[in-house]
Design a protein around this motif. Structure first.
Motif, PDB file in Angstrom:
ATOM      1  N   PHE A  96       7.165  14.881  -2.376  1.00  9.07           N
ATOM      2  CA  PHE A  96       6.405  16.101  -3.179  1.00  9.07           C
ATOM      3  C   PHE A  96       6.665  15.690  -4.711  1.00  9.07           C
ATOM      4  CE2 PHE A  96       6.423  20.079  -5.342  1.00  9.07           C
ATOM      5  CZ  PHE A  96       5.198  20.249  -5.382  1.00  9.07           C
ATOM      6  N   ILE A  97       8.101  15.584  -4.902  1.00 12.18           N
ATOM      7  CA  ILE A  97       8.385  15.398  -6.434  1.00 12.18           C
ATOM      8  C   ILE A  97       8.289  14.081  -6.865  1.00 12.18           C
ATOM      9  CG2 ILE A  97      10.618  15.413  -7.788  1.00 12.18           C
ATOM     10  CD1 ILE A  97      11.623  17.647  -5.804  1.00 12.18           C
ATOM     11  N   TRP A  98       8.475  13.071  -6.391  1.00  9.07           N
ATOM     12  CA  TRP A  98       8.363  11.792  -6.865  1.00  9.07           C
ATOM     13  C   TRP A  98       6.777  11.504  -6.949  1.00  9.07           C
ATOM     14  CZ3 TRP A  98      12.024   7.894  -7.916  1.00  9.07           C
ATOM     15  CH2 TRP A  98      11.651   6.482  -8.335  1.00  9.07           C
ATOM     16  N   HIS A  99       6.092  11.634  -5.916  1.00 13.21           N
ATOM     17  CA  HIS A  99       4.713  10.946  -5.903  1.00 13.21           C
ATOM     18  C   HIS A  99       3.800  12.119  -6.291  1.00 13.21           C
ATOM     19  CE1 HIS A  99       5.863   7.350  -4.271  1.00 13.21           C
ATOM     20  NE2 HIS A  99       6.627   7.751  -3.440  1.00 13.21           N
ATOM     21  N   ASP A 100       3.621  13.281  -5.556  1.00 15.33           N
ATOM     22  CA  ASP A 100       2.694  14.424  -5.882  1.00 15.33           C
ATOM     23  C   ASP A 100       2.845  15.015  -7.421  1.00 15.33           C
ATOM     24  OD1 ASP A 100       1.762  13.982  -3.258  1.00 15.33           O
ATOM     25  OD2 ASP A 100       2.678  15.780  -2.414  1.00 15.33           O
ATOM     26  N   PHE A 101       4.194  15.299  -7.544  1.00 18.92           N
ATOM     27  CA  PHE A 101       4.295  15.983  -8.976  1.00 18.92           C
ATOM     28  C   PHE A 101       4.441  15.129 -10.040  1.00 18.92           C
ATOM     29  CE2 PHE A 101       7.227  18.612 -11.609  1.00 18.92           C
ATOM     30  CZ  PHE A 101       6.213  19.226 -12.248  1.00 18.92           C
ATOM     31  N   CYS A 102       5.191  13.940  -9.724  1.00 22.50           N
ATOM     32  CA  CYS A 102       5.399  13.172 -11.110  1.00 22.50           C
ATOM     33  C   CYS A 102       4.536  12.030 -11.100  1.00 22.50           C
ATOM     34  CB  CYS A 102       6.890  12.531 -11.036  1.00 22.50           C
ATOM     35  SG  CYS A 102       8.187  13.639 -10.980  1.00 22.50           S
ATOM     36  N   ASP A 103       4.088  11.362 -10.089  1.00 15.64           N
ATOM     37  CA  ASP A 103       3.265  10.338 -10.336  1.00 15.64           C
ATOM     38  C   ASP A 103       1.744  10.717 -10.556  1.00 15.64           C
ATOM     39  OD1 ASP A 103       5.135   8.572 -10.128  1.00 15.64           O
ATOM     40  OD2 ASP A 103       4.757   7.911  -8.199  1.00 15.64           O
ATOM     41  N   TRP A 104       1.257  11.779  -9.995  1.00 16.98           N
ATOM     42  CA  TRP A 104      -0.116  12.203 -10.056  1.00 16.98           C
ATOM     43  C   TRP A 104      -0.371  13.445 -10.796  1.00 16.98           C
ATOM     44  CZ3 TRP A 104      -3.775   9.116  -8.306  1.00 16.98           C
ATOM     45  CH2 TRP A 104      -3.263   7.736  -7.476  1.00 16.98           C
ATOM     46  N   TYR A 105       0.456  14.567 -10.591  1.00 17.96           N
ATOM     47  CA  TYR A 105       0.004  15.667 -11.294  1.00 17.96           C
ATOM     48  C   TYR A 105       0.340  15.633 -12.714  1.00 17.96           C
ATOM     49  CZ  TYR A 105      -1.005  20.502 -12.776  1.00 17.96           C
ATOM     50  OH  TYR A 105      -1.522  21.586 -13.494  1.00 17.96           O
ATOM     51  N   ILE A 106       1.553  15.036 -13.071  1.00 19.73           N
ATOM     52  CA  ILE A 106       2.025  15.313 -14.499  1.00 19.73           C
ATOM     53  C   ILE A 106       0.995  14.209 -15.129  1.00 19.73           C
ATOM     54  CG2 ILE A 106       3.941  14.522 -15.867  1.00 19.73           C
ATOM     55  CD1 ILE A 106       5.857  15.606 -14.036  1.00 19.73           C
ATOM     56  N   ALA A 132      -7.087  13.327  -2.304  1.00 21.62           N
ATOM     57  CA  ALA A 132      -6.753  12.207  -1.591  1.00 21.62           C
ATOM     58  C   ALA A 132      -7.826  11.108  -1.863  1.00 21.62           C
ATOM     59  CB  ALA A 132      -6.969  12.679   0.068  1.00 21.62           C
ATOM     60  N   LEU A 133      -9.115  11.362  -2.013  1.00 22.15           N
ATOM     61  CA  LEU A 133     -10.155  10.498  -2.350  1.00 22.15           C
ATOM     62  C   LEU A 133      -9.881   9.769  -3.566  1.00 22.15           C
ATOM     63  CD1 LEU A 133     -13.079   9.212  -1.923  1.00 22.15           C
ATOM     64  CD2 LEU A 133     -13.991  11.069  -3.176  1.00 22.15           C
ATOM     65  N   LEU A 134      -9.264  10.783  -4.604  1.00 23.37           N
ATOM     66  CA  LEU A 134      -8.944  10.036  -5.897  1.00 23.37           C
ATOM     67  C   LEU A 134      -7.632   8.971  -5.687  1.00 23.37           C
ATOM     68  CD1 LEU A 134      -8.352   9.792  -9.024  1.00 23.37           C
ATOM     69  CD2 LEU A 134      -6.878  11.976  -8.998  1.00 23.37           C
ATOM     70  N   GLN A 135      -6.967   9.406  -5.068  1.00 26.72           N
ATOM     71  CA  GLN A 135      -5.772   8.556  -4.757  1.00 26.72           C
ATOM     72  C   GLN A 135      -6.008   7.074  -4.186  1.00 26.72           C
ATOM     73  OE1 GLN A 135      -3.082  11.315  -2.922  1.00 26.72           O
ATOM     74  NE2 GLN A 135      -2.133  12.078  -4.623  1.00 26.72           N
ATOM     75  N   ASP A 136      -6.812   7.344  -2.954  1.00 26.16           N
ATOM     76  CA  ASP A 136      -7.261   6.141  -2.502  1.00 26.16           C
ATOM     77  C   ASP A 136      -8.055   5.146  -3.111  1.00 26.16           C
ATOM     78  OD1 ASP A 136      -6.354   5.972   0.155  1.00 26.16           O
ATOM     79  OD2 ASP A 136      -8.140   5.482   1.275  1.00 26.16           O
ATOM     80  N   VAL A 137      -9.002   5.651  -4.007  1.00 28.70           N
ATOM     81  CA  VAL A 137      -9.859   4.939  -4.886  1.00 28.70           C
ATOM     82  C   VAL A 137      -8.734   4.302  -5.794  1.00 28.70           C
ATOM     83  CG1 VAL A 137     -11.592   4.830  -6.721  1.00 28.70           C
ATOM     84  CG2 VAL A 137     -11.823   5.977  -4.571  1.00 28.70           C
ATOM     85  N   ALA A 138      -7.954   4.963  -6.475  1.00 36.55           N
ATOM     86  CA  ALA A 138      -7.149   4.494  -7.487  1.00 36.55           C
ATOM     87  C   ALA A 138      -6.196   3.268  -7.062  1.00 36.55           C
ATOM     88  CB  ALA A 138      -6.169   5.396  -8.032  1.00 36.55           C
ATOM     89  N   ARG A 139      -5.530   3.523  -5.754  1.00 35.28           N
ATOM     90  CA  ARG A 139      -5.102   2.567  -5.053  1.00 35.28           C
ATOM     91  C   ARG A 139      -5.831   1.222  -4.680  1.00 35.28           C
ATOM     92  NH1 ARG A 139      -3.292   6.924  -1.667  1.00 35.28           N
ATOM     93  NH2 ARG A 139      -1.085   7.768  -2.346  1.00 35.28           N
ATOM     94  N   ALA A 140      -6.941   1.303  -4.216  1.00 34.30           N
ATOM     95  CA  ALA A 140      -7.872   0.264  -4.060  1.00 34.30           C
ATOM     96  C   ALA A 140      -8.071  -0.536  -5.320  1.00 34.30           C
ATOM     97  CB  ALA A 140      -9.341   0.816  -3.843  1.00 34.30           C
ATOM     98  N   VAL A 141      -8.149   0.246  -6.449  1.00 30.54           N
ATOM     99  CA  VAL A 141      -8.484  -0.647  -7.879  1.00 30.54           C
ATOM    100  C   VAL A 141      -7.064  -1.372  -8.323  1.00 30.54           C
ATOM    101  CG1 VAL A 141      -9.009  -0.474 -10.142  1.00 30.54           C
ATOM    102  CG2 VAL A 141     -10.191   0.924  -8.565  1.00 30.54           C
ATOM    103  N   ARG A 142      -6.099  -0.690  -7.761  1.00 34.17           N
ATOM    104  CA  ARG A 142      -4.717  -1.259  -8.345  1.00 34.17           C
ATOM    105  C   ARG A 142      -4.376  -2.388  -7.435  1.00 34.17           C
ATOM    106  NH1 ARG A 142      -1.264   4.452  -7.813  1.00 34.17           N
ATOM    107  NH2 ARG A 142      -1.722   5.430 -10.093  1.00 34.17           N
ATOM    108  N   ASP A 143      -4.776  -2.385  -6.260  1.00 31.67           N
ATOM    109  CA  ASP A 143      -4.691  -3.561  -5.331  1.00 31.67           C
ATOM    110  C   ASP A 143      -5.347  -4.838  -5.964  1.00 31.67           C
ATOM    111  OD1 ASP A 143      -3.065  -2.161  -3.662  1.00 31.67           O
ATOM    112  OD2 ASP A 143      -4.507  -1.757  -2.158  1.00 31.67           O
ATOM    113  N   ILE A 144      -6.610  -4.586  -6.375  1.00 29.88           N
ATOM    114  CA  ILE A 144      -7.400  -5.727  -6.958  1.00 29.88           C
ATOM    115  C   ILE A 144      -6.803  -6.098  -8.140  1.00 29.88           C
ATOM    116  CG2 ILE A 144      -9.674  -6.335  -7.901  1.00 29.88           C
ATOM    117  CD1 ILE A 144     -10.901  -4.113  -6.074  1.00 29.88           C
TER     118      ILE A 144
END
Length: 915
Positions: free
Chosen positions: A677-687, A763-775
């Motif tokens: 929650f802190i590392w990913h949800d709060f820091c990586d995404w929400y902030i 979750a859709l945002l995160q999945d799309v962003a990850r797909a672009v990051r993989d590319i």
């Protein structure tokens, strides 16, 4: 985290967040010398860990209040030896207890954690005896009284090093209630318990087989015996059958003990020996007649199916001897020296005698053969001398009577083991328990409170010292010279530390205790003893739950030992990474009750988590130093952006989950959830998503974002505090609107319902962003490089969500131009991915594709060369035979890593070649 905003000057404003209760300010809250809202650039544990621990202790934060009307939570510390120093096992055990204490404190419970130390009879006496040896003295030169005084002096001056070391990891014990197993209160409890058991006929004196250390010249408990594999031998010996030319073949690993044989035993149904029933056996070398006895105890399939019976030197033989009325022949002294009853071997050490007897048997034609054999041999845990099963006059406790109520308490659920699988271990031991030898031939410890009269021969027992025989009135009495097994006093620990046998306020309020946290290795020796003493002398079992944890192992899963060179000093870890990193590493991996594998890399990872939290806080304080004076519960979810509804929903989810997990001792799962929650949800995404409204011109959106950032940060700190108390307290003290310490804030209460729609959208945002990051990764794009992307979906709801999230996708995925449901250009090559049903396309040019393919093919060639070398090593029998196990393991790990790298390169090449 990069801070890309210049902090704006603002007048101080009070942050009021409902759900984070306001508290009275505590005096002398430590503060930095600069503006309290400005954190230093880097987290420095040395600057705040000692400061906060001192503050907690001096302000009575760890003190309970038995007069307070609140749910109780109580624990007693497993008392470390007064001679001990902090090791990884101590650090793990006390970290788990501290997490539970802080969790319950946040829940508003009245919490007590009692500290103390064990007098450690053998260990402490050895320390002082070694000091005397350096002065060419023994304890006998001083005499008992002076020697005990000398031990007390050592205890006051040098004992208890571990106490100050425990403070380094933040233990929330009430030091004002510290106990010592030989202090006045604990000594009263010991004598009271002994007298009651003595008067009830449950303590008795008898000659029985015990674990004996010939060097320390004392009986040992089973836990004080350490077993090591040693190279030995089976010696096959001819035992002649009297009146015949026949013999019985006996196999033994301890031929010297044959001097004390009083019979040979066979199974009555063993056809090989039926014709010898009733015959006499001649003991070789000694020429003593012995009976041949039959007993179903003898295993026909083991060895030769015939046993030499030595009742005074083997526990099983002792039982056989009792059953068949055999003579108990002691063939060595308590120093392991052969007695004068055997002139040929008198004065020999037991192992010297072994060699001589084998020679003599061989010379007499009585040695059939000698077979190499590796077996487990017990050693004294203090001096490492091989222990001897030895018959001795000792004091025992009748365990069958005491074990029954302790078994019943667990069967009825009044005490529960966590994890539950340890219940079977506990039950099995108590169901097969033998009487407990409680006497030790030492001078340091609780002296047995029994006096024997020289005139009438009867014994007197009392809580106070006895001056006259209680039977005939004679003053010609002497106290038993032995002391009690250390486990006797530590078995009374939950009672004695709360004031028993006196009926104190603490005993009434905190007994039974809530939980005992301990390792599985002392279930038999400590947990069970506390259980049967608690059932005998207390109102019930001494604890509701027994939380069993595993061992601390190295990164490969090996047990830590000096011989392997893999021992880690927890204080070194604290010095290098901080106490919070040490603590979090213990509980952020594995699952409940399992062993914990640690390494520098894992401690470094936990330290990085501290830095992540620190930097996130600095960003919030710089960009939103004083949030709007908004009561967060007045925010209308319908008016909030999707990202805001999502983080509040996740906060509600994580606080509910953590409360349940921690209450059920699932501390590992709770730690992992809080970390996520802190590392990913709060820091990586929400902030990251919060930067847009913080930059923007909409004051309402900015105010809501500021308030949510501070609220979630405070909730996060409260959730994390039981695991990382120091850094969370330090950050808490810098936040606007906080008063008192973090424990006063209570466990977070998030007054927002979970929002499934918001969760699905993010979750859709995160999945799309990850797909672009993989590319991006497959293209080898630099972090700062922006790339174009095209998204396609036939789902109108997803299309609407993607359109709303477009700016966040650009930011999170490093996208320059983002198109939705546009036509693909037939003349353009694309790399593609899939995210929750959404197609992701990124245009690529041929030149870039060729460059990346060439780079990957070069990496592949290098990886194949490296793995060829590793494979050659691991296929070499010479390497496998000669290399140390840790070197072989390192090569295998390298092999697995290279195979994984090759697989990833192959996947990336396939994507590029098919683009």
């Amino acid at each position: 985290m990069e801070v890309d905003f210049i902090r704006k000057a603002a007048q101080p404003r009070l942050l009021h967040l409902r759900g984070l209760p306001e508290v009275m300010a505590m005096t002398d809250i430590p503060q930095n010398t600069d503006d309290s809202s400005e954190l230093p650039k880097r987290s420095d544990p040395d600057s705040y860990e000692e400061k906060w621990y001192k503050h907690w202790v001096e302000n009575g934060v760890f003190a309970p209040d038995p007069d307070r009307d609140a749910p109780r939570f109580s624990m007693v510390i497993p008392p470390p030896n007064v001679t001990g120093v902090l090791h990884m096992g101590h650090a793990l055990n006390n970290t788990l207890q501290d997490i539970l204490w802080r969790y319950h404190k946040l829940m508003g419970h009245d919490c007590l954690w009692v500290p103390g130390m064990d007098h450690a009879g053998i260990a402490t006496q050895n320390v002082v005896e070694k000091q005397l040896m350096a002065q060419n003295m023994t304890r006998h030169d001083l005499g008992r009284e002076k020697f005990v005084e000398r031990v007390w002096e050592w205890k006051e001056q040098s004992g208890g090093t571990i106490k100050n070391q425990l403070k380094k990891i933040g233990v929330a014990v009430d030091w004002d209630r510290e106990r010592f197993t030989m202090d006045e209160q604990c000594s009263l409890a010991v004598r009271t318990a002994f007298k009651q058991l003595f008067d009830d006929g449950l303590i008795y004196q008898a000659s029985r087989i015990i674990n004996w250390c010939p060097r320390c010249k004392t009986a040992l408990s089973d836990i004080e015996v350490e077993y090591e594999d040693e190279d030995g031998a089976w010696y096959h010996i001819k035992y002649p059958v009297m009146g015949t030319d026949d013999f019985i073949e006996i196999a033994t690993t301890r031929p010297e003990t044959m001097l004390g044989d009083s019979a040979v035993a066979v199974n009555p149904d063993d056809e090989r020996y039926m014709h010898l029933h009733g015959k006499k056996i001649m003991l070789p070398l000694v020429n003593r007649e012995m009976p041949l006895i039959t007993d179903e105890y003898v295993d026909r399939t083991f060895g030769t199916g015939a046993l030499k019976v030595t009742p005074a030197h083997d526990p099983n033989d002792f039982e056989l001897g009792q059953k068949h009325g055999l003579e108990q022949i002691v063939m060595m002294t308590d120093e392991g020296i052969i007695t004068n009853d055997y002139p040929a071997y008198a004065g020999m050490d037991r192992f010297v005698c072994r060699k001589q007897i084998v020679k003599d048997l061989d010379a007499a034609g009585l040695l059939i053969k000698k077979e190499a054999y590796t077996h487990s041999v017990g050693h004294c845990y203090r001096c490492s001398v091989t222990i001897e099963p030895y018959i001795s006059l000792q004091w025992f406790v009748d365990m069958k009577t005491l074990a029954a109520p302790a078994l019943k308490a667990v069967a009825e659920g009044r005490t529960n083991f966590v994890p539950g699988r340890w219940t079977k271990v506990y039950n099995t031991w108590l169901e097969n328990i033998r009487d407990w030898c409680i006497s030790r031939q030492l001078w340091w410890g609780h002296r047995i409170p029994v006096w024997t009269c020289a005139d009438c021969g009867k014994q007197s027992c009392d809580i106070e010292d006895v001056a006259k025989c209680q039977h005939c009135g004679s003053e010609n009495i002497a106290q038993d010279p032995d002391v009690l097994d250390t486990w006797f006093s530590s078995g009374l620990w939950p009672l004695s530390t709360l004031g028993w046998p006196n009926q104190t306020k603490e005993l009434a309020a905190y007994y039974p205790t809530s939980v005992l946290v301990t390792g599985f290795d002392i279930i038999f020796f400590w947990v069970a003893r506390m259980m049967f003493f608690g059932m005998r002398f207390g109102v019930d079992a001494p604890f509701h739950d027994v939380f069993i944890h595993g061992l601390v192992r190295d990164e490969t899963g090996k047990k830590m030992s000096k011989s392997l060179g893999n021992v880690m000093d927890p204080l070194d870890i604290v010095s290098q990474y901080g106490a919070d990193a040490l603590r979090f590493t213990f509980v952020s991996q594995g699952s409940m009750g399992q062993d914990v594998n640690v390494s520098d890399e894992r401690f470094r990872s936990s330290r990085n988590f501290c830095n992540k939290l620190w930097n996130a806080t600095r960003f919030i304080l710089m960009c939103a130093p004083e949030p709007a004076t908004v009561d967060i519960t007045q925010l209308n979810p319908a008016d909030l952006d999707i990202k805001d509804r999502w983080i509040l929903s996740r906060a509600r989810e994580i606080t509910d989950s953590a409360r349940t997990l921690m209450g059920n001792y699932d501390l590992n799962e709770a730690a992992q959830a809080i970390y996520q929650f802190i590392w990913h949800d709060f820091c990586d995404w929400y902030i990251e998503m919060a930067k847009a409204p913080l930059r923007g011109d909409d004051p309402g959106a900015r105010a809501a974002t500021e308030t949510i950032l501070h609220a979630v940060l405070r909730w996060s700190l409260s959730l994390l505090h039981p695991y990382m108390p120091f850094i969370t307290e330090e950050i808490w003290s810098h936040l606007p609107g906080t008063q008192g310490i973090i424990l006063d804030s209570g466990f977070p209460e998030v007054a927002f319902e979970q929002d499934a729609q918001a969760g699905n959208t993010i979750a859709l945002l995160q999945d799309v962003a990850r797909a672009v990051r993989d590319i991006r990764a497959n293209l080898g794009a630099a972090p700062q490089e922006k790339i174009p992307a095209l998204l396609r979906t036939d789902d109108p709801d997803k299309a609407k969500a993607l359109n709303h999230l477009a700016e966040h996708i650009r930011t999170q995925a490093g996208v320059s131009d983002l198109a939705l449901n546009a036509d693909l250009d037939a003349a353009t090559k694309y790399m593609s991915g899939l995210a929750m049903g959404v197609e992701v396309f990124v245009p690529v040019d041929e030149e870039r594709t060729r460059q990346e393919i060439a780079r990957l093919e070069k990496s592949m060639a290098n990886a194949r060369k490296d793995i060829e070398k590793v494979d050659k090593k691991l296929s070499s029998q010479g390497f496998l035979a000669k290399a140390p196990p840790e070197v072989v393991d390192k090569e295998k790990a390298k092999q697995a890593e290279l195979l994984a790298d090759i697989g990833k390169i192959e996947q990336r090449l396939a994507m590029l070649q098919n683009a």
